[in-house]
Design a protein around this motif. Structure first.
Motif: not given
Length: 196
Positions: A70-71, A75-78, A84-87, A91-95
Motif C-alpha cells: 500500500r505504501l 508512492h508510485a501514484e505520487l 495532490t491532496k489525495d495522494n 502516502l501519509f496514511r500508509a506510512a
C-alpha cells in the motif's frame, strides 16, 4: 428518606470537607483469589490477549507485506501524478499505519522509518519540493526491513539506517522550516517512536 441504592453516589459531609463516593460497577465483574492461588490462564485477560496475539503472529509478515505494498502504491501514484491532496494523504496514511502496526507485528525498525517518513509528509512546506530520493529511500528502507526481518546483525544495520534517514530528514526539514517556528519546534523534538 429512602435508603441509598448500591449504584448511587454517596456524599459524606464533615465540618471541613465532603467525601464523594461513586459505586464501582466493575466490582460485580471481579472475583478475589487467594494470594497463593495460581491464576488460571483463562482468568487472566492479559494472558488471553497475549495468546490471541501469538496465535495470529504467523500472519504478521503477510500483513506487513500488504502494508508495504500500500505504501509502494501510494508512492508510485505520487511519482506518477505529482503531489495532490489525495495522494499526499494516501502516502501519509500508509506510512502512519506502518508506524502504528510495525512494532506490534515484530518490525520495530520499520516503525521508526515510517515515523520519519510521516514527519516529512507532515512538516514539509511543499511536498513536491522534497528531494524525490529522500521519500524513495524511506519507502525502500521500510520494504527492506519488512522483507529481511529482524535479528542479529540485521538489527544493527536497521538501526544505523534509521538514524541516517532520520538525521537527513530532520536536517532537510529544519532547513525548509526555518521561517515556520511552529513546525521547527516539532521537528527538533525527539521522536516518540523508539529507534529500534
Amino acid at each position: 428518606m429512602s435508603k441509598p441504592r448500591p449504584g448511587d453516589i454517596q456524599v459524606a459531609t464533615f465540618p471541613t470537607h465532603q467525601v464523594i463516593t461513586q459505586a464501582n460497577p466493575l466490582r460485580r465483574a471481579m472475583r478475589r483469589l487467594a494470594e497463593d492461588a495460581p491464576a488460571e490462564p483463562a482468568d487472566d485477560p492479559v494472558a488471553r490477549a497475549e495468546a490471541a496475539l501469538a496465535s495470529l503472529s504467523g500472519e504478521f509478515g503477510d500483513w506487513m507485506a500488504e502494508e508495504c505494498q500500500r505504501l509502494a502504491t501510494a508512492h508510485a501514484e505520487l511519482l506518477r501524478d505529482g503531489v495532490t491532496k489525495d495522494n499526499r494523504a494516501a502516502l501519509f496514511r500508509a506510512a502512519h499505519d506502518i508506524k502504528g502496526d510495525a512494532a506490534t507485528f515484530g518490525f520495530p525498525a520499520a516503525a521508526a522509518t515510517a515515523a520519519s517518513l510521516c514527519r516529512i509528509v507532515e512538516h514539509a512546506p511543499d511536498l513536491a519540493k522534497v528531494p524525490a530520493e529522500l521519500i524513495a529511500n524511506h519507502v525502500a528502507a521500510i520494504q527492506a526491513i519488512v522483507r529481511e526481518g529482524a535479528g542479529g546483525q540485521k538489527s544493527e544495520v536497521q538501526r544505523a539506517l534509521n538514524r541516517k534517514l532520520r538525521n537527513v530528514a530532520d536536517d532537510y526539514l529544519a532547513a525548509v522550516n526555518r521561517d515556520r517556528p511552529e513546525h521547527l519546534e516539532a521537528i527538533l523534538a525527539p521522536s516518540l517512536v523508539p529507534e529500534e
